[in-house]
Write an enzyme that holds these catalytic residues in place. Structure first.
Site, short mmCIF file in Angstrom:
data_model
loop_
_atom_site.label_atom_id
_atom_site.label_comp_id
_atom_site.label_asym_id
_atom_site.label_seq_id
_atom_site.Cartn_x
_atom_site.Cartn_y
_atom_site.Cartn_z
N GLY A 310 51.85 29.07 -2.28
CA GLY A 310 50.42 29.37 -2.36
C GLY A 310 50.22 30.82 -2.76
N GLU A 311 49.16 31.42 -2.26
CA GLU A 311 48.75 32.80 -2.50
C GLU A 311 48.74 33.20 -3.99
OE1 GLU A 311 52.63 35.60 -1.38
OE2 GLU A 311 51.54 34.67 0.28
N GLY A 312 48.53 32.22 -4.88
CA GLY A 312 48.43 32.51 -6.30
C GLY A 312 49.75 32.75 -6.99
#
Length: 345
Positions: A310-312
């Site tokens: 996640g987190e880009g």
């Protein structure tokens, strides 16, 4: 693009439907110009594969015959989920705030990837100290809260960017994403559920049970994708949906991150299949049934690195590829410039 006005009902969601009805389409003149230049570049036709398509995609949505990736940005939205009280995550809610501090200190994986590829990075705190409601017992958000959060997400491009990557951070949000996929696409919830941050078998079973309860509770209301978003989603998912819409209105191409970010995209796609035409899927997540979700949205991921952070992070990796595609198109010499003979046949 359509000129048909969106129906109004007096709901806070009317503004979102109006934005969808007014989406601009691709700039076909820019696409034609990109293709014409590509035919003159010093390479066999089609030899750069999807990199050539990416240049066309950038041109189409930036409305520029010579596209650019001079100011790429990854925007990460952070939200807290009330459903974590049901034991659906391997990590406690306190990690939300701790990770925001890690982002600010430059210590997370996304910081390193963005630095490596020269990508701007912003983090948006979406009321981390006020979790959404437990969606297995009541709607996660009111309509007003959901729309306000989507509007907040629209501010992601306020500082100016020519390519936006969207990502998220929020303990429990893979449960929310799985619930959204279950509501939109049907099938047994277990089909959409993964281990998220690393829950054991009991935790996995709890995630499935929580989603089953939620689907039964919200029932027929889930026939409306925006109701799916506000009843089962999180603030970060609402904000990502808003960012996608704002980017479309401003002709900014979008790179969607993984499993949770794709859930935000799935809501918009369910409302209008054209809503994601300006988006690419950055990567194939190892979480849940992400491949099937992307297939339903007609998206082929650029990368498949077995990531599920996640987190880009997947979006940022993909932006590196897109930057290379753009550089090849804009900076490569033509046959005439390089005095290279064309091939025959």
């Amino acid at each position: 693009m359509t000129d048909t006005p969106a129906p109004t009902s007096g709901s806070p969601f009317d503004d979102i439907r109006a934005l969808l009805s007014a989406m601009p389409g691709p700039d076909e003149a820019a696409v034609a110009a990109v293709r014409a230049r590509d035919a003159e570049l010093t390479k066999p036709a089609g030899s750069l594969g999807r990199l050539e398509w990416l240049a066309e995609w950038l041109g189409a949505w930036q409305a520029k015959p010579k596209p650019s990736v001079a100011r790429p940005l990854v925007a990460v939205f952070a939200g807290a989920h009330g459903v974590t009280a049901r034991g659906v995550s391997a990590f406690p809610d306190v990690v939300n705030r701790q990770m925001l501090e890690n982002f600010a200190a430059g210590g997370a994986a996304i910081n390193q990837i963005c630095a490596a590829y020269g990508i701007g990075f912003k983090v948006f705190d979406l009321a981390l100290d006020i979790p959404t409601k437990d969606f297995s017992a009541e709607p996660a958000m009111s309509e007003k809260d959901a729309v306000a959060t989507m509007a907040f997400g629209m501010e992601a491009i306020a500082g100016g960017t020519d390519l936006l990557g969207i990502g998220e951070m929020g303990i429990g949000n893979t449960t929310s994403a799985a619930a959204i996929y279950s509501a939109l696409y049907g099938g047994e919830p277990a089909r959409w559920v993964g281990r998220g941050s690393g829950v054991d078998d009991e935790g996995l079973a709890r995630k499935v049970r929580v989603i089953e309860e939620a689907l039964a509770l919200h029932g027929e209301a889930l026939s409306d994708p925006l109701e799916v978003l506000r009843r089962l989603g999180g603030r970060e998912i609402c904000a990502m949906a808003g960012a996608i819409l704002a980017a479309r209105a401003e002709r900014v191409p979008v790179v969607i991150d993984g499993y949770v970010a794709s859930a935000a995209a799935a809501v918009l796609h369910a409302l209008d299949p054209r809503a994601l035409d300006h988006c690419v899927a950055g990567h194939l997540s190892a979480e849940g049934a992400h491949r099937e979700a992307l297939e339903r949205m007609g998206k082929t991921p650029l990368l498949a690195l077995n990531m599920r952070l996640g987190e880009g992070s997947g979006a940022a990796m993909a932006i590196g590829v897109i930057k290379a595609a753009c550089a090849c198109h804009t900076d490569m010499a033509t046959f005439e410039q390089a005095s290279v003979s064309r091939g025959e046949g």
